[in-house]
Design an enzyme around this catalytic site. Structure first.
Site, PDB file in Angstrom:
ATOM      1  N   ASP A   1       0.809  -1.222   0.000  1.00 23.75           N
ATOM      2  CA  ASP A   1       0.000   0.000   0.000  1.00 23.75           C
ATOM      3  C   ASP A   1       0.844   1.275   0.000  1.00 23.75           C
ATOM      4  O   ASP A   1       2.053   1.236   0.231  1.00 23.75           O
ATOM      5  CB  ASP A   1      -0.973   0.000   1.201  1.00 23.75           C
ATOM      6  CG  ASP A   1      -0.344  -0.509   2.494  1.00 23.75           C
ATOM      7  OD1 ASP A   1       0.904  -0.527   2.580  1.00 23.75           O
ATOM      8  OD2 ASP A   1      -1.083  -0.876   3.416  1.00 23.75           O
TER       9      ASP A   1
ATOM     10  N   ASN B   1      -7.479  -3.912  14.534  1.00 23.10           N
ATOM     11  CA  ASN B   1      -8.879  -4.230  14.195  1.00 23.10           C
ATOM     12  C   ASN B   1      -8.956  -5.344  13.151  1.00 23.10           C
ATOM     13  O   ASN B   1      -9.997  -5.580  12.560  1.00 23.10           O
ATOM     14  CB  ASN B   1      -9.592  -2.976  13.679  1.00 23.10           C
ATOM     15  CG  ASN B   1      -8.925  -2.396  12.431  1.00 23.10           C
ATOM     16  OD1 ASN B   1      -7.938  -2.950  11.932  1.00 23.10           O
ATOM     17  ND2 ASN B   1      -9.451  -1.302  11.925  1.00 23.10           N
TER      18      ASN B   1
ATOM     19  N   HIS C   1      -7.172  -5.421  10.287  1.00 18.78           N
ATOM     20  CA  HIS C   1      -6.912  -5.022   8.904  1.00 18.78           C
ATOM     21  C   HIS C   1      -5.591  -5.602   8.405  1.00 18.78           C
ATOM     22  O   HIS C   1      -4.672  -5.858   9.176  1.00 18.78           O
ATOM     23  CB  HIS C   1      -6.989  -3.496   8.713  1.00 18.78           C
ATOM     24  CG  HIS C   1      -5.832  -2.719   9.259  1.00 18.78           C
ATOM     25  ND1 HIS C   1      -5.996  -1.528   9.939  1.00 18.78           N
ATOM     26  CD2 HIS C   1      -4.493  -2.909   9.214  1.00 18.78           C
ATOM     27  CE1 HIS C   1      -4.817  -1.052  10.284  1.00 18.78           C
ATOM     28  NE2 HIS C   1      -3.876  -1.870   9.857  1.00 18.78           N
TER      29      HIS C   1
ATOM     30  N   GLU D   1      -9.717  -2.330   5.639  1.00 18.42           N
ATOM     31  CA  GLU D   1     -10.303  -2.123   6.963  1.00 18.42           C
ATOM     32  C   GLU D   1     -11.591  -2.949   7.101  1.00 18.42           C
ATOM     33  O   GLU D   1     -12.170  -3.363   6.098  1.00 18.42           O
ATOM     34  CB  GLU D   1     -10.639  -0.635   7.142  1.00 18.42           C
ATOM     35  CG  GLU D   1      -9.427   0.295   7.104  1.00 18.42           C
ATOM     36  CD  GLU D   1      -8.528   0.186   8.329  1.00 18.42           C
ATOM     37  OE1 GLU D   1      -8.899  -0.506   9.294  1.00 18.42           O
ATOM     38  OE2 GLU D   1      -7.435   0.788   8.312  1.00 18.42           O
TER      39      GLU D   1
HETATM   40  C1  F6R Z   1       1.511  -1.734   6.262  1.00 18.17           C
HETATM   41  C2  F6R Z   1       0.151  -2.212   6.346  1.00 18.17           C
HETATM   42  C3  F6R Z   1      -0.616  -2.311   7.637  1.00 18.17           C
HETATM   43  C4  F6R Z   1       0.203  -2.775   8.840  1.00 18.17           C
HETATM   44  C5  F6R Z   1      -0.669  -2.888  10.090  1.00 18.17           C
HETATM   45  C6  F6R Z   1       0.126  -3.284  11.329  1.00 18.17           C
HETATM   46  O1  F6R Z   1       1.977  -1.722   4.932  1.00 18.17           O
HETATM   47  O2  F6R Z   1      -0.369  -2.504   5.346  1.00 18.17           O
HETATM   48  O3  F6R Z   1      -1.687  -3.190   7.438  1.00 18.17           O
HETATM   49  O4  F6R Z   1       0.789  -4.014   8.569  1.00 18.17           O
HETATM   50  O5  F6R Z   1      -1.296  -1.662  10.327  1.00 18.17           O
HETATM   51  O6  F6R Z   1       0.985  -2.239  11.652  1.00 18.17           O
HETATM   52  P1  F6R Z   1       2.072  -2.356  12.800  1.00 18.17           P
HETATM   53  O7  F6R Z   1       3.110  -3.337  12.302  1.00 18.17           O
HETATM   54  O8  F6R Z   1       2.638  -0.980  12.904  1.00 18.17           O
HETATM   55  O9  F6R Z   1       1.376  -2.851  14.024  1.00 18.17           O
END
Ligand code: F6R
Length: 242
Positions: free
Chosen positions: A68, A137, A139, A144
């Site tokens: 992303d 959550n 995602h 989301e």
């Molecule tokens: C990052 C992404 C997000 C993260 C997720 C967990 O490219 O796509 O889905 O993997 O928000 O983030 P952290 O590792 O910061 O807990």
């Protein structure tokens, strides 16, 4: 099928995850790696950089596709995911810059950019190993909780709370991205192997829900229960409720 590997702490978890990626590159030097940003993979990337510096790992034939990117941000902006990848991995190993792919946040035409990204993944022959982090959550990527699963790369509106949380990194509210381009659930499921990394007590509940709860777009990562080759690597704390 789900395999679970436990590390005793964040560093140990990162070492195990890096070893998985190390094995993938060693067995298939020209593989396509799907990569993620966020705080969890930083340790994994550090380990990979160390392996490269020791001369144990060669990225010269590897191609990468990131999950992303914020819409509207240029790769030189230090909040962009392209910048993050350059800082934590790409600039420290011998991956060819032209073989690293992140959705182009500067393309204002969402339909065109998302279509281009789907086409790119297809042309590359799909992702061999997709690295994922897990949102609190449920995602994955920027997918989301929702009423349905989005298949392909698409543009998402960031929630009010995410925009607010991000605003601390920007000099003015106008600069904070309100949208992002993300691979869809279909793109993620098409990866041949998935490596999901989790760390910390705060992730323990969502890890349990993801793998033992119902498969629902309300917990996007729960769809991973249907994938035939998922490796979950976590530290003791994150796996404590599984
Ligand atoms: C990052 C992404 C997000 C993260 C997720 C967990 O490219 O796509 O889905 O993997 O928000 O983030 P952290 O590792 O910061 O807990």
């Amino acid at each position: 099928m789900l395999r679970v590997l436990e590390g005793k702490d964040y560093n140990d978890m990162s070492r195990i995850a890096a070893n998985m990626i190390f094995a993938q590159i060693t067995l298939q030097p020209g593989c396509v790696l799907g990569l993620a940003t966020g705080s969890t993979p930083i340790g994994t990337y550090n380990h990979l950089v160390e392996c490269y510096k020791k001369g144990d790992l060669d990225f010269s034939q590897v191609t990468s596709v990131n999950l992303d990117e914020y819409r509207g941000l240029n790769g030189t902006n230090d909040q962009s995911y392209r910048y993050f990848m350059n800082e934590h991995l790409f600039h420290h190993v011998n991956i060819k810059p032209e073989n690293t792919h992140v959705p182009d946040g500067t393309n204002p035409d969402a339909v065109k950019e998302c279509g281009r990204y789907d086409q790119l993944i297809e042309t590359l022959g799909g992702v061999d190993l997709q690295l994922l982090g897990l949102g609190n959550n449920g995602h994955i990527g920027f997918n989301e909780p929702d009423d349905n699963f989005e298949k392909g790369t698409h543009c998402v509106n960031l929630t009010e709370s995410t925009i607010k949380a991000n605003s601390r990194f920007f000099s003015s509210m106008e600069e904070v991205p309100t949208q992002a381009y993300t691979m869809g659930i279909g793109n993620i499921l098409q990866a041949k192997k998935i490596l999901l990394i989790v760390s910390g007590t705060a992730k323990a509940d969502i890890v349990r829900e993801t793998f033992t709860g119902p498969i629902t777009p309300r917990v996007p990562a729960s769809i991973l229960q249907l994938h035939k080759d998922v490796i979950l690597v976590g530290d003791k704390a994150a796996l404590s409720k599984l």
